[in-house]
Enzyme design. Sequence first.
Site, PDB file in Angstrom:
ATOM      1  N   SER A  95       0.693  -1.089   0.008  1.00  0.00           N
ATOM      2  CA  SER A  95       0.111   0.086  -0.024  1.00  0.00           C
ATOM      3  C   SER A  95       0.888   1.154   0.107  1.00  0.00           C
ATOM      4  N   GLU A 137     -14.087  10.813   0.661  1.00  0.00           N
ATOM      5  CA  GLU A 137     -14.473  11.728   1.579  1.00  0.00           C
ATOM      6  C   GLU A 137     -15.528  10.712   2.656  1.00  0.00           C
ATOM      7  N   ASN A 244      -5.887   3.604 -11.979  1.00  0.00           N
ATOM      8  CA  ASN A 244      -5.635   2.556 -13.092  1.00  0.00           C
ATOM      9  C   ASN A 244      -4.366   1.898 -12.795  1.00  0.00           C
ATOM     10  N   ASP A 340      -8.183 -21.983   8.068  1.00  0.00           N
ATOM     11  CA  ASP A 340      -8.946 -23.259   8.316  1.00  0.00           C
ATOM     12  C   ASP A 340      -7.807 -24.670   8.536  1.00  0.00           C
ATOM     13  N   GLY A 343      -5.773 -24.599  11.691  1.00  0.00           N
ATOM     14  CA  GLY A 343      -6.853 -24.865  12.814  1.00  0.00           C
ATOM     15  C   GLY A 343      -6.567 -23.650  13.574  1.00  0.00           C
ATOM     16  N   GLU A 367      -9.699   1.167  -3.440  1.00  0.00           N
ATOM     17  CA  GLU A 367      -9.472   1.162  -4.904  1.00  0.00           C
ATOM     18  C   GLU A 367     -10.568   0.601  -5.753  1.00  0.00           C
ATOM     19  N   GLY A 368     -11.682   0.988  -5.311  1.00  0.00           N
ATOM     20  CA  GLY A 368     -13.089   0.337  -6.047  1.00  0.00           C
ATOM     21  C   GLY A 368     -13.398  -1.012  -5.072  1.00  0.00           C
TER      22      GLY A 368
HETATM   23  P1  TGC Z   1     -17.798   8.010 -15.138  1.00  0.00           P
HETATM   24  O1  TGC Z   1     -18.899   8.656 -15.805  1.00  0.00           O
HETATM   25  O2  TGC Z   1     -17.654   6.634 -15.279  1.00  0.00           O
HETATM   26  O3  TGC Z   1     -16.345   8.803 -15.675  1.00  0.00           O
HETATM   27  C1  TGC Z   1     -16.257  10.209 -15.314  1.00  0.00           C
HETATM   28  C2  TGC Z   1     -14.907  10.705 -16.105  1.00  0.00           C
HETATM   29  O4  TGC Z   1     -13.875   9.631 -15.792  1.00  0.00           O
HETATM   30  C3  TGC Z   1     -13.239   9.048 -16.989  1.00  0.00           C
HETATM   31  N1  TGC Z   1     -13.038   7.674 -16.370  1.00  0.00           N
HETATM   32  C4  TGC Z   1     -11.756   7.319 -16.443  1.00  0.00           C
HETATM   33  N2  TGC Z   1     -10.770   7.706 -16.879  1.00  0.00           N
HETATM   34  C5  TGC Z   1      -9.380   7.075 -16.796  1.00  0.00           C
HETATM   35  N3  TGC Z   1      -9.462   5.956 -16.089  1.00  0.00           N
HETATM   36  C6  TGC Z   1     -10.716   5.282 -15.754  1.00  0.00           C
HETATM   37  N4  TGC Z   1     -10.453   4.169 -15.318  1.00  0.00           N
HETATM   38  C7  TGC Z   1     -11.956   6.034 -15.751  1.00  0.00           C
HETATM   39  N5  TGC Z   1     -13.078   5.791 -15.392  1.00  0.00           N
HETATM   40  C8  TGC Z   1     -13.772   6.800 -15.629  1.00  0.00           C
HETATM   41  C9  TGC Z   1     -14.544   9.036 -17.751  1.00  0.00           C
HETATM   42  O5  TGC Z   1     -14.202   8.585 -19.156  1.00  0.00           O
HETATM   43  C10 TGC Z   1     -15.314  10.084 -17.514  1.00  0.00           C
HETATM   44  O6  TGC Z   1     -14.515  11.261 -18.367  1.00  0.00           O
HETATM   45  P2  TGC Z   1     -14.986  12.468 -18.991  1.00  0.00           P
HETATM   46  O7  TGC Z   1     -14.049  13.131 -19.713  1.00  0.00           O
HETATM   47  O8  TGC Z   1     -16.138  11.871 -20.102  1.00  0.00           O
HETATM   48  O9  TGC Z   1     -15.846  13.111 -18.101  1.00  0.00           O
HETATM   49  O10 TGC Z   1     -17.938   8.285 -13.572  1.00  0.00           O
HETATM   50  P3  TGC Z   1     -18.921   7.830 -12.506  1.00  0.00           P
HETATM   51  O11 TGC Z   1     -18.771   8.965 -11.635  1.00  0.00           O
HETATM   52  O12 TGC Z   1     -20.064   7.165 -12.859  1.00  0.00           O
HETATM   53  O13 TGC Z   1     -18.009   6.661 -11.652  1.00  0.00           O
HETATM   54  C11 TGC Z   1     -18.190   5.529 -12.088  1.00  0.00           C
HETATM   55  C12 TGC Z   1     -17.385   4.592 -11.012  1.00  0.00           C
HETATM   56  C13 TGC Z   1     -18.423   4.051  -9.811  1.00  0.00           C
HETATM   57  C14 TGC Z   1     -16.807   3.380 -11.700  1.00  0.00           C
HETATM   58  C15 TGC Z   1     -16.315   5.368 -10.182  1.00  0.00           C
HETATM   59  O14 TGC Z   1     -16.588   6.074  -9.704  1.00  0.00           O
HETATM   60  C16 TGC Z   1     -15.423   4.346  -9.381  1.00  0.00           C
HETATM   61  O15 TGC Z   1     -14.469   3.704  -9.747  1.00  0.00           O
HETATM   62  N6  TGC Z   1     -15.504   4.495  -7.893  1.00  0.00           N
HETATM   63  C17 TGC Z   1     -14.682   3.734  -7.067  1.00  0.00           C
HETATM   64  C18 TGC Z   1     -13.876   4.776  -6.178  1.00  0.00           C
HETATM   65  C19 TGC Z   1     -12.489   4.288  -5.778  1.00  0.00           C
HETATM   66  O16 TGC Z   1     -12.020   3.621  -6.598  1.00  0.00           O
HETATM   67  N7  TGC Z   1     -11.869   4.877  -4.981  1.00  0.00           N
HETATM   68  C20 TGC Z   1     -10.593   4.782  -4.671  1.00  0.00           C
HETATM   69  C21 TGC Z   1     -10.074   5.909  -3.699  1.00  0.00           C
HETATM   70  S1  TGC Z   1      -8.368   5.781  -3.464  1.00  0.00           S
HETATM   71  C22 TGC Z   1      -8.128   4.435  -2.711  1.00  0.00           C
HETATM   72  O17 TGC Z   1      -8.715   3.694  -2.344  1.00  0.00           O
HETATM   73  C23 TGC Z   1      -6.553   4.238  -2.449  1.00  0.00           C
HETATM   74  S2  TGC Z   1      -6.236   2.979  -1.576  1.00  0.00           S
HETATM   75  C24 TGC Z   1      -4.602   2.910  -1.579  1.00  0.00           C
HETATM   76  C25 TGC Z   1      -3.676   1.913  -0.887  1.00  0.00           C
HETATM   77  O18 TGC Z   1      -3.662   2.199   0.352  1.00  0.00           O
HETATM   78  O19 TGC Z   1      -3.240   1.071  -1.500  1.00  0.00           O
HETATM   79  P1  FAD Z   2     -19.606   2.783   0.190  1.00  0.00           P
HETATM   80  O1  FAD Z   2     -19.278   3.380  -1.169  1.00  0.00           O
HETATM   81  O2  FAD Z   2     -20.292   3.444   1.133  1.00  0.00           O
HETATM   82  O3  FAD Z   2     -19.803   1.301   0.176  1.00  0.00           O
HETATM   83  C1  FAD Z   2     -20.600   0.722   0.736  1.00  0.00           C
HETATM   84  C2  FAD Z   2     -20.988  -0.742   0.045  1.00  0.00           C
HETATM   85  O4  FAD Z   2     -22.056  -0.279  -0.887  1.00  0.00           O
HETATM   86  C3  FAD Z   2     -19.959  -1.771  -0.671  1.00  0.00           C
HETATM   87  O5  FAD Z   2     -20.188  -3.038  -0.508  1.00  0.00           O
HETATM   88  C4  FAD Z   2     -20.353  -1.046  -2.042  1.00  0.00           C
HETATM   89  O6  FAD Z   2     -19.678  -2.093  -3.221  1.00  0.00           O
HETATM   90  C5  FAD Z   2     -21.565  -0.951  -2.215  1.00  0.00           C
HETATM   91  N1  FAD Z   2     -21.916   0.099  -3.348  1.00  0.00           N
HETATM   92  C6  FAD Z   2     -21.845   1.370  -3.204  1.00  0.00           C
HETATM   93  N2  FAD Z   2     -22.340   2.154  -4.358  1.00  0.00           N
HETATM   94  C7  FAD Z   2     -23.114   0.924  -4.972  1.00  0.00           C
HETATM   95  C8  FAD Z   2     -23.685   0.897  -6.163  1.00  0.00           C
HETATM   96  N3  FAD Z   2     -23.818   1.768  -7.052  1.00  0.00           N
HETATM   97  N4  FAD Z   2     -24.266  -0.463  -6.636  1.00  0.00           N
HETATM   98  C9  FAD Z   2     -24.031  -1.605  -5.765  1.00  0.00           C
HETATM   99  N5  FAD Z   2     -23.386  -1.464  -4.606  1.00  0.00           N
HETATM  100  C10 FAD Z   2     -22.736  -0.184  -4.486  1.00  0.00           C
HETATM  101  N6  FAD Z   2      -9.337   6.580  -0.189  1.00  0.00           N
HETATM  102  C11 FAD Z   2      -8.511   7.546  -0.741  1.00  0.00           C
HETATM  103  O7  FAD Z   2      -8.918   8.313  -1.434  1.00  0.00           O
HETATM  104  N7  FAD Z   2      -7.113   7.254  -0.555  1.00  0.00           N
HETATM  105  C12 FAD Z   2      -6.633   6.579   0.266  1.00  0.00           C
HETATM  106  O8  FAD Z   2      -5.305   6.487   0.386  1.00  0.00           O
HETATM  107  C13 FAD Z   2      -7.361   5.505   0.753  1.00  0.00           C
HETATM  108  N8  FAD Z   2      -6.728   4.581   1.529  1.00  0.00           N
HETATM  109  C14 FAD Z   2      -7.693   3.485   2.193  1.00  0.00           C
HETATM  110  C15 FAD Z   2      -7.141   2.665   2.972  1.00  0.00           C
HETATM  111  C16 FAD Z   2      -7.906   1.778   3.776  1.00  0.00           C
HETATM  112  C17 FAD Z   2      -7.312   1.018   4.954  1.00  0.00           C
HETATM  113  C18 FAD Z   2      -9.149   1.902   3.515  1.00  0.00           C
HETATM  114  C19 FAD Z   2     -10.135   0.743   4.148  1.00  0.00           C
HETATM  115  C20 FAD Z   2      -9.748   2.580   2.537  1.00  0.00           C
HETATM  116  C21 FAD Z   2      -9.150   3.375   1.817  1.00  0.00           C
HETATM  117  N9  FAD Z   2      -9.562   4.475   0.834  1.00  0.00           N
HETATM  118  C22 FAD Z   2      -8.605   5.512   0.331  1.00  0.00           C
HETATM  119  C23 FAD Z   2     -10.804   4.671   0.844  1.00  0.00           C
HETATM  120  C24 FAD Z   2     -11.497   3.372  -0.393  1.00  0.00           C
HETATM  121  O9  FAD Z   2     -11.331   3.874  -1.579  1.00  0.00           O
HETATM  122  C25 FAD Z   2     -13.223   3.520  -0.049  1.00  0.00           C
HETATM  123  O10 FAD Z   2     -13.284   3.022   1.208  1.00  0.00           O
HETATM  124  C26 FAD Z   2     -13.652   2.928  -1.153  1.00  0.00           C
HETATM  125  O11 FAD Z   2     -13.691   3.277  -2.437  1.00  0.00           O
HETATM  126  C27 FAD Z   2     -15.403   2.522  -0.821  1.00  0.00           C
HETATM  127  O12 FAD Z   2     -15.943   3.591  -0.184  1.00  0.00           O
HETATM  128  P2  FAD Z   2     -16.837   3.433   1.161  1.00  0.00           P
HETATM  129  O13 FAD Z   2     -15.883   2.841   2.207  1.00  0.00           O
HETATM  130  O14 FAD Z   2     -17.470   4.835   1.466  1.00  0.00           O
HETATM  131  O15 FAD Z   2     -17.976   2.583   0.824  1.00  0.00           O
END
Ligand code: TGC
Ligand code: FAD
Length: 388
Positions: A95, A137, A244, A340, A343, A367-368
């Site tokens: 991470s 957020e 990505n 499992d 044990g 990361e989604g």
């Molecule tokens: P959507 O309408 O699909 O797209 C909006 C705009 O973004 C473009 N786009 C992308 N561009 C590059 N790469 C991708 N994978 C892209 N996906 C979409 C798209 O073309 C569009 O561009 P434009 O120019 O037409 O505006 O957006 P949406 O709001 O409907 O969202 C769809 C959805 C649910 C798939 C997206 O919001 C999503 O992936 N949600 C998950 C959020 C997430 O992954 N958060 C991660 C936070 S960071 C984290 O967790 C770090 S943990 C790190 C660690 O400790 O290792």
């Molecule tokens: P929610 O979005 O509230 O989702 C809750 C449940 O609802 C899930 O099962 C989900 O699949 C489901 N759900 C949500 N929407 C839908 C839908 N439309 N249809 C069906 N099911 C749905 N974020 C950062 O920006 N930067 C970081 O560095 C980062 N580090 C992290 C480190 C840790 C240890 C953890 C746990 C999280 C971190 N995150 C970070 C946040 C992480 O990306 C979010 O937790 C993640 O994107 C999911 O958001 P949420 O927890 O609010 O869950």
Amino acid sequence: MAYEGLDFYNIDDLLTEDERTIRDTVRGWVSERVIPIIEGHYQAGTFPQELIREMGELGFLGANLPEEYGCAGLNNVCYGLICQELERGDSAIRSFASVQGSLVMYPIYAFGSEEQKRKWLPKLASGEAIGCFGLTEPDFGSNPGGMVTKAEDKGDHYLLNGAKMWITNGTIADVAVVWAKLDGVIHGFIVERGMEGFTAPEMKGKHSLRASITSELVFSDVRVPKENLLPGVKGLRGPFSCLNNARYGISWGALGAAMACFDSSKQYALSRIQFDKPIASYQLVQNKLAWMLREITKGQLLAWRLAKMKDDGTLIPQQISLAKMNNVDIALQIARVSRDIHGANGILGEYPIMRHANNLESVFTYEGTHDIHNLIIGRWITGIAAFE
Ligand code: TGC
Ligand code: FAD
């Protein structure tokens, strides 16, 4: 006995000598520097910060970015192998490298000004500076487009207000890449430690990724200089492009955790005697081991092919979603089956199993989430978005 990994389908034959050498270097470093200390950090809820500079020196940070900015300039197979080996140690170590390289260095490299690149990339590559990525957020996780953190143009600076949550490395970061709305459109801002009104309190009480630092980021009238805006991107494409890369690395990383669980399970099953025989001699246990090997082998092929497409420039985000969701899913299931097989011993810190299982619960969500990746693939198949 030195850890040898698992390579049932001779995937090593698909790697170049350089790629194997890099993999073996990281593997040796993890055995020597991470495995002996990580359980203690996990129990204490601390991150081994002394490893950061070493990771920098060894080229693990931003490994697939160009040498021009102090990075290793490696291909994506190498970057994947680095993630795999780091996560064999602990998801917290992978991470750290994912956030630093894919979520902080990458956007500065891809969307930053030349001045921003020269200022931050060499320091981030060496581990002299630490970065974090603020997208999520409290009320906007899977749906970051709804974010409420906002920047206002005040002429000679931007005024930033809002909060991020669940931010890896936040409390120890020197620099945060923060995504906020400016006139309703998402932009990236470089927020630096010490800017007035910016705080990053650590989140406590986690049962997962305990050896990783997770934080809130709070912005209260933070004056961000104009030159700290990332000029090269606007809209959700900015943060999603970073994801990505990070999701790609996780596809490999999860295999490292799964391989650690398989390795421990095999050894344990061969040495644990019940009913006068090793438990490895029972069909039910062999079935579990064979299933682990099968799923890891399929995951390895997915990851390797993904790397090739990434290096060729043909990879599409939906292909990354498939590998991220599959490999994390199987790793989590493997960790549970492994628990499992061990044990009662499976719950002890003496074995890495429960630590990996608990970590992978976070990896399944960040990361989604698993289901968000299902929906991304569902949209690709049908052309219909089912998010709302
Ligand atoms: P959507 O309408 O699909 O797209 C909006 C705009 O973004 C473009 N786009 C992308 N561009 C590059 N790469 C991708 N994978 C892209 N996906 C979409 C798209 O073309 C569009 O561009 P434009 O120019 O037409 O505006 O957006 P949406 O709001 O409907 O969202 C769809 C959805 C649910 C798939 C997206 O919001 C999503 O992936 N949600 C998950 C959020 C997430 O992954 N958060 C991660 C936070 S960071 C984290 O967790 C770090 S943990 C790190 C660690 O400790 O290792
Ligand atoms: P929610 O979005 O509230 O989702 C809750 C449940 O609802 C899930 O099962 C989900 O699949 C489901 N759900 C949500 N929407 C839908 C839908 N439309 N249809 C069906 N099911 C749905 N974020 C950062 O920006 N930067 C970081 O560095 C980062 N580090 C992290 C480190 C840790 C240890 C953890 C746990 C999280 C971190 N995150 C970070 C946040 C992480 O990306 C979010 O937790 C993640 O994107 C999911 O958001 P949420 O927890 O609010 O869950």
